[in-house]
Design a protein around this motif. Sequence first.
Motif, PDB file in Angstrom:
ATOM      1  N   VAL A   1       0.768  -1.277  -0.031  1.00 62.18           N
ATOM      2  CA  VAL A   1      -0.040   0.218   0.137  1.00 62.18           C
ATOM      3  C   VAL A   1       0.721   1.206   0.004  1.00 62.18           C
ATOM      4  N   SER A   2       2.168   1.232  -0.083  1.00 58.15           N
ATOM      5  CA  SER A   2       3.200   2.117  -0.254  1.00 58.15           C
ATOM      6  C   SER A   2       3.280   2.795  -1.754  1.00 58.15           C
ATOM      7  N   ASP A   3       3.938   3.725  -1.759  1.00 55.75           N
ATOM      8  CA  ASP A   3       4.195   4.461  -3.082  1.00 55.75           C
ATOM      9  C   ASP A   3       5.292   3.812  -3.876  1.00 55.75           C
ATOM     10  N   ALA A   4       6.044   3.022  -3.118  1.00 55.62           N
ATOM     11  CA  ALA A   4       7.056   2.018  -3.427  1.00 55.62           C
ATOM     12  C   ALA A   4       6.880   0.989  -4.077  1.00 55.62           C
ATOM     13  N   PHE A   5       5.558   0.520  -3.880  1.00 51.87           N
ATOM     14  CA  PHE A   5       5.041  -0.878  -4.681  1.00 51.87           C
ATOM     15  C   PHE A   5       5.052  -0.853  -6.045  1.00 51.87           C
ATOM     16  N   VAL A   6       5.591  -1.798  -6.549  1.00 56.62           N
ATOM     17  CA  VAL A   6       5.604  -2.137  -8.239  1.00 56.62           C
ATOM     18  C   VAL A   6       4.767  -3.445  -8.372  1.00 56.62           C
ATOM     19  N   PRO A   7       3.408  -3.392  -8.761  1.00 57.17           N
ATOM     20  CA  PRO A   7       2.709  -4.467  -8.843  1.00 57.17           C
ATOM     21  C   PRO A   7       3.530  -5.676  -9.693  1.00 57.17           C
ATOM     22  N   GLU A   8       3.980  -5.392 -10.661  1.00 55.35           N
ATOM     23  CA  GLU A   8       4.709  -6.190 -11.743  1.00 55.35           C
ATOM     24  C   GLU A   8       5.907  -6.880 -10.970  1.00 55.35           C
ATOM     25  N   LEU A   9       6.325  -6.252  -9.892  1.00 59.25           N
ATOM     26  CA  LEU A   9       7.618  -6.979  -9.421  1.00 59.25           C
ATOM     27  C   LEU A   9       7.221  -7.428  -7.963  1.00 59.25           C
ATOM     28  N   SER A  10       5.819  -8.007  -7.819  1.00 53.42           N
ATOM     29  CA  SER A  10       5.435  -8.752  -6.479  1.00 53.42           C
ATOM     30  C   SER A  10       5.061 -10.317  -7.374  1.00 53.42           C
ATOM     31  N   LEU A  11       5.889 -11.088  -7.151  1.00 49.85           N
ATOM     32  CA  LEU A  11       5.689 -12.236  -8.024  1.00 49.85           C
ATOM     33  C   LEU A  11       5.698 -13.578  -7.235  1.00 49.85           C
ATOM     34  N   VAL A  12       4.774 -14.306  -7.470  1.00 46.74           N
ATOM     35  CA  VAL A  12       4.698 -15.801  -6.597  1.00 46.74           C
ATOM     36  C   VAL A  12       5.065 -17.086  -7.795  1.00 46.74           C
ATOM     37  N   ALA A  13       5.551 -17.828  -7.184  1.00 46.69           N
ATOM     38  CA  ALA A  13       5.876 -19.218  -7.669  1.00 46.69           C
ATOM     39  C   ALA A  13       4.818 -20.225  -7.191  1.00 46.69           C
ATOM     40  N   GLU A  14       4.380 -20.779  -8.362  1.00 45.61           N
ATOM     41  CA  GLU A  14       3.389 -21.878  -8.128  1.00 45.61           C
ATOM     42  C   GLU A  14       3.690 -23.228  -8.679  1.00 45.61           C
ATOM     43  N   GLN A  15       3.501 -24.246  -8.040  1.00 48.76           N
ATOM     44  CA  GLN A  15       3.521 -25.582  -8.331  1.00 48.76           C
ATOM     45  C   GLN A  15       2.358 -26.333  -7.791  1.00 48.76           C
ATOM     46  N   ASN A  16       1.782 -27.029  -9.182  1.00 44.92           N
ATOM     47  CA  ASN A  16       0.400 -27.672  -9.038  1.00 44.92           C
ATOM     48  C   ASN A  16      -0.440 -26.760  -8.236  1.00 44.92           C
ATOM     49  N   ASP A  17      -0.735 -25.812  -8.706  1.00 42.78           N
ATOM     50  CA  ASP A  17      -1.485 -24.661  -8.120  1.00 42.78           C
ATOM     51  C   ASP A  17      -1.470 -24.236  -6.887  1.00 42.78           C
ATOM     52  N   GLN A  18      -0.204 -24.501  -6.223  1.00 37.14           N
ATOM     53  CA  GLN A  18       0.066 -23.905  -4.755  1.00 37.14           C
ATOM     54  C   GLN A  18       1.009 -23.057  -4.999  1.00 37.14           C
ATOM     55  N   ILE A  19       0.957 -21.937  -4.342  1.00 37.58           N
ATOM     56  CA  ILE A  19       2.039 -21.053  -4.028  1.00 37.58           C
ATOM     57  C   ILE A  19       3.168 -21.510  -3.399  1.00 37.58           C
ATOM     58  N   VAL A  20       4.191 -21.804  -3.595  1.00 39.01           N
ATOM     59  CA  VAL A  20       5.501 -22.193  -2.976  1.00 39.01           C
ATOM     60  C   VAL A  20       6.489 -21.083  -2.815  1.00 39.01           C
ATOM     61  N   GLY A  21       6.246 -20.226  -3.357  1.00 35.58           N
ATOM     62  CA  GLY A  21       7.570 -18.914  -3.471  1.00 35.58           C
ATOM     63  C   GLY A  21       6.844 -17.563  -3.726  1.00 35.58           C
ATOM     64  N   TYR A  22       7.712 -16.684  -3.161  1.00 36.73           N
ATOM     65  CA  TYR A  22       7.270 -15.330  -3.248  1.00 36.73           C
ATOM     66  C   TYR A  22       8.733 -14.452  -3.393  1.00 36.73           C
ATOM     67  N   ILE A  23       8.548 -13.343  -4.073  1.00 37.91           N
ATOM     68  CA  ILE A  23       9.601 -12.252  -4.021  1.00 37.91           C
ATOM     69  C   ILE A  23       8.858 -11.054  -4.544  1.00 37.91           C
ATOM     70  N   LEU A  24       9.573  -9.936  -3.866  1.00 41.65           N
ATOM     71  CA  LEU A  24       9.179  -8.617  -4.064  1.00 41.65           C
ATOM     72  C   LEU A  24      10.307  -7.593  -3.997  1.00 41.65           C
ATOM     73  N   LEU A  25      10.075  -6.875  -5.166  1.00 42.01           N
ATOM     74  CA  LEU A  25      11.088  -5.769  -5.371  1.00 42.01           C
ATOM     75  C   LEU A  25      10.410  -4.456  -5.335  1.00 42.01           C
ATOM     76  N   THR A  26      10.916  -3.392  -4.607  1.00 44.39           N
ATOM     77  CA  THR A  26      10.172  -2.273  -4.139  1.00 44.39           C
ATOM     78  C   THR A  26      11.071  -1.000  -4.542  1.00 44.39           C
ATOM     79  N   LYS A  27      10.461  -0.070  -4.970  1.00 42.75           N
ATOM     80  CA  LYS A  27      11.523   1.289  -5.334  1.00 42.75           C
ATOM     81  C   LYS A  27      12.245   1.835  -4.249  1.00 42.75           C
ATOM     82  N   ILE A  28      13.357   2.358  -4.208  1.00 43.05           N
ATOM     83  CA  ILE A  28      14.129   2.941  -3.287  1.00 43.05           C
ATOM     84  C   ILE A  28      14.983   4.069  -3.830  1.00 43.05           C
ATOM     85  N   LYS A  29      15.567   4.892  -3.056  1.00 42.81           N
ATOM     86  CA  LYS A  29      16.583   5.942  -3.841  1.00 42.81           C
ATOM     87  C   LYS A  29      17.623   5.751  -3.002  1.00 42.81           C
TER      88      LYS A  29
END
Length: 177
Positions: free
Chosen positions: A43-71
């Motif tokens: 919910v911050s200005d740093a959030f980039v939806p395209e860089l919030s990723l999940v990894a799925e295996q057999n329709d189960q979310i098994v991994g996650y990564i988030l990259l957000t903007k910084i200066k």
Amino acid sequence: MELKIRQEDKKDFKAVFELIEKAFENVAFSDHREQFLVERLRVSDAFVPELSLVAEQNDQIVGYILLTKIKIKNETGKTAESLALAPVAVLPDFQGKGIGGQLIRTAHDKARTMGFGSVILLGHEKYYPKFGYQMTSQYGIRLPFDVPPENCMVIELIPGALKDVSGVVGYPKAFFE
């Protein structure tokens, strides 16, 4: 079992929260609150939806990564944009299978395509160099808190992106709430 990496959707939030909680449950150098950081960053200005990723295996979310903007801000006040990697998480039963690495490489590729030149992280000094991360001190970049220098790392996604960039990383306030 094929791994599918895709952009996180609102319907994934609960599963991602639980995944992060489980992934960091037994990590010694963790405040065990990474799942709340992700909620604040979404919910911050740093959030980039395209860089919030999940990894799925057999329709189960098994991994996650988030990259957000910084200066990165130097002594003269000049700033350069970068990204923070926080967190990357994989369910304990799926760790050690390369899922985290696939998430990191996919996030790097997406960020590069979007024009982001670098990523900074605070992480394990033996894990992240495999992906090209180097100590931030090699670029004259510092984190705004006291942590071992070998855990402060950066990667140039675009060659030369950090040329003439130095200073202190400015994280969004969501990192400190």
